[in-house]
Motif scaffolding. Structure first.
Motif, PDB file in Angstrom:
ATOM      1  N   ALA A  84      -2.401 105.144  48.026  1.00 33.47           N
ATOM      2  CA  ALA A  84      -2.366 104.278  49.206  1.00 33.47           C
ATOM      3  C   ALA A  84      -3.495 104.616  50.173  1.00 33.47           C
ATOM      4  CB  ALA A  84      -1.010 104.408  49.898  1.00 33.47           C
ATOM      5  N   SER A  85      -3.767 105.910  50.358  1.00 30.51           N
ATOM      6  CA  SER A  85      -4.821 106.328  51.284  1.00 30.51           C
ATOM      7  C   SER A  85      -6.201 105.933  50.763  1.00 30.51           C
ATOM      8  CB  SER A  85      -4.752 107.843  51.505  1.00 30.51           C
ATOM      9  OG  SER A  85      -3.517 108.221  52.089  1.00 30.51           O
ATOM     10  N   LEU A  86      -6.425 106.124  49.472  1.00 29.34           N
ATOM     11  CA  LEU A  86      -7.704 105.739  48.883  1.00 29.34           C
ATOM     12  C   LEU A  86      -7.901 104.227  48.922  1.00 29.34           C
ATOM     13  CD1 LEU A  86      -7.689 108.143  45.810  1.00 29.34           C
ATOM     14  CD2 LEU A  86      -9.294 108.246  47.732  1.00 29.34           C
ATOM     15  N   THR A  87      -6.835 103.484  48.655  1.00 26.87           N
ATOM     16  CA  THR A  87      -6.923 102.017  48.654  1.00 26.87           C
ATOM     17  C   THR A  87      -7.207 101.483  50.046  1.00 26.87           C
ATOM     18  OG1 THR A  87      -5.429 101.892  46.752  1.00 26.87           O
ATOM     19  CG2 THR A  87      -5.689  99.899  48.086  1.00 26.87           C
ATOM     20  N   ALA A  88      -6.516 102.032  51.048  1.00 29.62           N
ATOM     21  CA  ALA A  88      -6.740 101.582  52.423  1.00 29.62           C
ATOM     22  C   ALA A  88      -8.189 101.831  52.839  1.00 29.62           C
ATOM     23  CB  ALA A  88      -5.781 102.302  53.371  1.00 29.62           C
ATOM     24  N   ALA A  89      -8.720 102.972  52.451  1.00 33.28           N
ATOM     25  CA  ALA A  89     -10.111 103.272  52.791  1.00 33.28           C
ATOM     26  C   ALA A  89     -11.065 102.297  52.108  1.00 33.28           C
ATOM     27  CB  ALA A  89     -10.445 104.716  52.407  1.00 33.28           C
ATOM     28  N   ARG A  90     -10.828 102.012  50.826  1.00 34.07           N
ATOM     29  CA  ARG A  90     -11.733 101.118  50.113  1.00 34.07           C
ATOM     30  C   ARG A  90     -11.636  99.692  50.643  1.00 34.07           C
ATOM     31  NH1 ARG A  90     -14.514 102.290  45.773  1.00 34.07           N
ATOM     32  NH2 ARG A  90     -14.661 104.184  47.056  1.00 34.07           N
ATOM     33  N   ASP A  91     -10.453  99.258  51.015  1.00 33.70           N
ATOM     34  CA  ASP A  91     -10.321  97.921  51.612  1.00 33.70           C
ATOM     35  C   ASP A  91     -11.162  97.809  52.871  1.00 33.70           C
ATOM     36  OD1 ASP A  91      -8.587  97.160  49.600  1.00 33.70           O
ATOM     37  OD2 ASP A  91      -6.761  97.394  50.810  1.00 33.70           O
ATOM     38  N   ARG A  92     -11.160  98.864  53.663  1.00 29.61           N
ATOM     39  CA  ARG A  92     -11.941  98.834  54.899  1.00 29.61           C
ATOM     40  C   ARG A  92     -13.438  98.887  54.598  1.00 29.61           C
ATOM     41  NH1 ARG A  92     -11.622 103.256  59.794  1.00 29.61           N
ATOM     42  NH2 ARG A  92     -12.993 102.149  61.254  1.00 29.61           N
ATOM     43  N   THR A  93     -13.829  99.716  53.638  1.00 28.00           N
ATOM     44  CA  THR A  93     -15.235  99.761  53.234  1.00 28.00           C
ATOM     45  C   THR A  93     -15.711  98.380  52.782  1.00 28.00           C
ATOM     46  OG1 THR A  93     -15.053 102.082  52.555  1.00 28.00           O
ATOM     47  CG2 THR A  93     -16.868 100.808  51.618  1.00 28.00           C
ATOM     48  N   THR A  94     -14.889  97.713  51.997  1.00 26.51           N
ATOM     49  CA  THR A  94     -15.232  96.374  51.508  1.00 26.51           C
ATOM     50  C   THR A  94     -15.420  95.402  52.668  1.00 26.51           C
ATOM     51  OG1 THR A  94     -14.044  96.776  49.444  1.00 26.51           O
ATOM     52  CG2 THR A  94     -14.475  94.483  50.031  1.00 26.51           C
ATOM     53  N   LEU A  95     -14.514  95.437  53.623  1.00 29.49           N
ATOM     54  CA  LEU A  95     -14.628  94.568  54.794  1.00 29.49           C
ATOM     55  C   LEU A  95     -15.949  94.802  55.524  1.00 29.49           C
ATOM     56  CD1 LEU A  95     -13.497  92.634  56.988  1.00 29.49           C
ATOM     57  CD2 LEU A  95     -12.428  94.649  58.028  1.00 29.49           C
ATOM     58  N   LEU A  96     -16.311  96.056  55.727  1.00 27.20           N
ATOM     59  CA  LEU A  96     -17.483  96.391  56.519  1.00 27.20           C
ATOM     60  C   LEU A  96     -18.798  96.116  55.800  1.00 27.20           C
ATOM     61  CD1 LEU A  96     -16.121  99.720  58.014  1.00 27.20           C
ATOM     62  CD2 LEU A  96     -16.691  97.667  59.329  1.00 27.20           C
ATOM     63  N   THR A  97     -18.747  95.969  54.478  1.00 29.50           N
ATOM     64  CA  THR A  97     -19.985  95.771  53.714  1.00 29.50           C
ATOM     65  C   THR A  97     -20.091  94.388  53.075  1.00 29.50           C
ATOM     66  OG1 THR A  97     -18.966  96.833  51.778  1.00 29.50           O
ATOM     67  CG2 THR A  97     -20.293  98.231  53.237  1.00 29.50           C
ATOM     68  N   THR A  98     -19.092  93.539  53.267  1.00 31.95           N
ATOM     69  CA  THR A  98     -19.179  92.174  52.745  1.00 31.95           C
ATOM     70  C   THR A  98     -19.289  91.132  53.854  1.00 31.95           C
ATOM     71  OG1 THR A  98     -16.761  92.030  52.607  1.00 31.95           O
ATOM     72  CG2 THR A  98     -17.950  92.693  50.608  1.00 31.95           C
ATOM     73  N   CYS A  99     -19.175  91.541  55.109  1.00 28.82           N
ATOM     74  CA  CYS A  99     -19.237  90.589  56.225  1.00 28.82           C
ATOM     75  C   CYS A  99     -20.664  90.334  56.687  1.00 28.82           C
ATOM     76  CB  CYS A  99     -18.379  91.083  57.387  1.00 28.82           C
ATOM     77  SG  CYS A  99     -18.925  92.655  58.076  1.00 28.82           S
ATOM     78  N   VAL A 100     -21.633  91.034  56.096  1.00 29.34           N
ATOM     79  CA  VAL A 100     -23.044  90.836  56.435  1.00 29.34           C
ATOM     80  C   VAL A 100     -23.823  90.561  55.159  1.00 29.34           C
ATOM     81  CG1 VAL A 100     -23.040  92.213  58.542  1.00 29.34           C
ATOM     82  CG2 VAL A 100     -23.411  93.340  56.348  1.00 29.34           C
ATOM     83  N   ASP A 101     -25.007  89.987  55.311  1.00 33.40           N
ATOM     84  CA  ASP A 101     -25.807  89.663  54.127  1.00 33.40           C
ATOM     85  C   ASP A 101     -26.652  90.873  53.718  1.00 33.40           C
ATOM     86  OD1 ASP A 101     -27.840  89.725  56.010  1.00 33.40           O
ATOM     87  OD2 ASP A 101     -28.071  87.551  56.083  1.00 33.40           O
ATOM     88  N   GLU A 102     -27.377  90.720  52.616  1.00 31.63           N
ATOM     89  CA  GLU A 102     -28.109  91.851  52.049  1.00 31.63           C
ATOM     90  C   GLU A 102     -29.135  92.449  53.007  1.00 31.63           C
ATOM     91  OE1 GLU A 102     -30.881  92.795  48.159  1.00 31.63           O
ATOM     92  OE2 GLU A 102     -29.046  91.608  47.912  1.00 31.63           O
ATOM     93  N   ALA A 104     -10.202 110.555  50.725  1.00 30.68           N
ATOM     94  CA  ALA A 104      -9.747 109.429  51.543  1.00 30.68           C
ATOM     95  C   ALA A 104     -10.213 109.597  52.985  1.00 30.68           C
ATOM     96  CB  ALA A 104      -8.226 109.310  51.483  1.00 30.68           C
ATOM     97  N   GLN A 105     -10.124 110.818  53.508  1.00 28.26           N
ATOM     98  CA  GLN A 105     -10.596 111.074  54.862  1.00 28.26           C
ATOM     99  C   GLN A 105     -12.108 110.883  54.948  1.00 28.26           C
ATOM    100  OE1 GLN A 105      -8.457 114.493  56.999  1.00 28.26           O
ATOM    101  NE2 GLN A 105      -7.895 114.863  54.864  1.00 28.26           N
ATOM    102  N   HIS A 106     -12.828 111.366  53.945  1.00 28.90           N
ATOM    103  CA  HIS A 106     -14.280 111.220  53.933  1.00 28.90           C
ATOM    104  C   HIS A 106     -14.683 109.745  53.982  1.00 28.90           C
ATOM    105  CE1 HIS A 106     -18.151 110.684  51.740  1.00 28.90           C
ATOM    106  NE2 HIS A 106     -18.521 111.682  52.507  1.00 28.90           N
ATOM    107  N   GLU A 107     -14.026 108.912  53.179  1.00 29.52           N
ATOM    108  CA  GLU A 107     -14.386 107.496  53.187  1.00 29.52           C
ATOM    109  C   GLU A 107     -14.062 106.856  54.525  1.00 29.52           C
ATOM    110  OE1 GLU A 107     -13.967 103.386  50.575  1.00 29.52           O
ATOM    111  OE2 GLU A 107     -13.373 105.315  49.701  1.00 29.52           O
ATOM    112  N   GLN A 108     -12.900 107.198  55.095  1.00 32.09           N
ATOM    113  CA  GLN A 108     -12.557 106.630  56.397  1.00 32.09           C
ATOM    114  C   GLN A 108     -13.519 107.095  57.486  1.00 32.09           C
ATOM    115  OE1 GLN A 108     -10.593 104.306  57.287  1.00 32.09           O
ATOM    116  NE2 GLN A 108      -8.876 104.140  55.859  1.00 32.09           N
TER     117      GLN A 108
END
Length: 445
Positions: A24-42, A146-150
């Protein structure tokens, strides 16, 4: 004598429960990473928006590389997937200002790499043994990653704040609250308490070990210092009166023409701020944000007060006078709930001062967890009995007077990387981080 530290209520010994918590901790971190890196263009992913920060695409691949290094190679004993990129994503080998010039993985390749690592980690987790070594005990390595990714998600959110251009992130505002009418400050009793932890399963090395500390009685602000209070400091000539400033701070604000918190500007007699691409009036009741340690220290002197020491801050946050015990959080030992703290990027800014009464400490201090990182008076130093683990570069190389300690987390911090014992640190000139402060005074003053 202080009461012994008790086992946190969230400590898990059942392998399935540990597996679920880690996933759950790893998934929550990756979901947030995805949000922060897909909302902008290349172009926004590969650009360096400030020399203080890495390109977003560096953070993305670095997250995957660290996960591969610690979970697949170290814990799982697997062969390296991309050994040729290890040096590119070593944070100590290349300063942030140099990273745009490195042959970094392009965005899509970085995403594929991080996704492939995560797929293999998920397989590894299914059969993980949570005993045997300090790295695997209670799933520590999984919690560390998980902490590192967050933490990098918070770093990427800082990059989003520094980025020029229209808004790309959205989140609801914190729930409106009635203006806080409680006492301005709270008395924290003198005497011993237990600082740090030896029992929190995923605590990092600089939080350890638990040890007794003694403090004199002191008063501490009930809430963080607000924008309105800080504006009074500005209007009273705070930035042009040398006597409020430490010598190094005065030199810095003079050299760099600092006259207000970062992202503030005065227009038409009104203070405005830029927040994630939106310019708006500075809200008077929010905790002040984006001020350096030197600015916080100068404000405290102007107010006839001082910054709390790290020890004082932790006692105000964790000490329960009814039991003499140190809690995991101000409200108790349970993990944070939405009505207790503003964490996890649920909102894109702090809540008004005095929010979250359910999260106050036994002494009545509010918003000690979440909203804004709080500068303390203390240098970043090891606790008695400190041992670096699992690598010296996480904490040990930063110990010394160059760095000041921040406590409590911010709205940009996830709960997995925020505890009553969690320690952050930075240079006293830093302002791009989501930092504020509260003040204190000795009882006799």
């Amino acid at each position: 004598m202080t009461a012994p530290e008790t086992d946190p209520t969230t400590t898990e010994t059942d392998p399935e429960a540990l597996r679920n918590r880690a996933l759950a901790s790893l998934t929550a971190a990756r979901d947030r990473t995805t949000l922060l890196t897909t909302c902008v263009d290349e172009p926004d992913l590969t650009a360096q928006h400030s020399p203080l920060m890495s390109p977003l695409v560096w953070d993305l691949a670095h997250i995957g590389n660290q996960e591969e290094l610690w979970l697949l190679r170290t814990v799982g004993g697997r062969e390296a997937m991309r050994p040729e990129i290890d040096g590119l994503y070593d944070a100590f080998e290349h300063p942030r200002a140099e990273r745009p010039r490195l042959p970094l993985l392009p965005p899509e390749e970085a995403r594929r790499y991080a996704a492939e690592v995560r797929g293999r980690v998920t397989d590894l987790l299914e059969d993980a043994d949570f005993h045997g070594t300090r790295l695997t005990e209670s799933g520590f390595a999984f919690g560390m990653i998980a902490q590192h990714e967050q933490q990098h998600d918070e770093t990427m959110l800082i990059t989003h704040q520094l980025r020029k251009g229209p808004a790309v992130l959205t989140a609801p505002d914190p729930e409106p609250v009635q203006a806080f009418t409680g006492p301005a400050e709270v008395l924290v009793p003198g005497g011993p308490f237990t600082m740090g932890t030896s029992d929190e399963p995923w605590a990092l090395d600089n939080e350890r070990p638990a040890h007794p500390r003694e403090v004199e009685p002191f008063w501490i602000d009930t809430t963080p210092v607000t924008n309105a209070a800080y504006q009074a400091f500005i209007e009273d000539g705070g930035y042009v009166t040398e006597r409020w400033w430490a010598a190094e701070g005065w030199a810095h604000v003079r050299q760099h023409a600092v006259d207000a918190p970062l992202f503030w500007r005065r227009e038409g007699g009104q203070w405005l701020r830029r927040r994630f691409g939106i310019t708006e009036p500075v809200p008077p009741d929010e905790p002040v944000l984006h001020v350096s340690w030197y600015e916080a220290d100068a404000y405290a002197r102007w107010a006839g007060r001082r910054l709390p020491t790290e020890t004082e801050w932790e006692k105000a946050a964790r000490f329960d006078p009814a039991t003499g015990r140190s809690r995991r959080y101000p409200w108790g030992d349970t993990d944070p709930a939405p009505d207790q703290a503003n964490l996890g990027q649920r909102h894109l800014g702090p809540a008004p001062a005095g929010s979250y009464p359910a999260g106050e400490s036994p002494l009545g201090v509010r918003q000690l967890i979440g909203d804004v990182w709080e500068w303390t008076a203390s240098d970043f130093l090891p606790y008695p009995g400190f041992r670096a683990f699992p690598y010296k570069e996480y904490s040990e190389v930063f110990f010394g007077p160059e760095y000041k300690v921040l406590r409590g987390g911010s709205f940009a911090v996830d709960a997995v990387a925020c505890r009553g014992t969690f320690r952050n640190w930075d240079y006293p000139i830093r302002r791009q981080i989501f930092c504020g402060f509260r003040t204190a005074r000795s009882e006799a003053v």
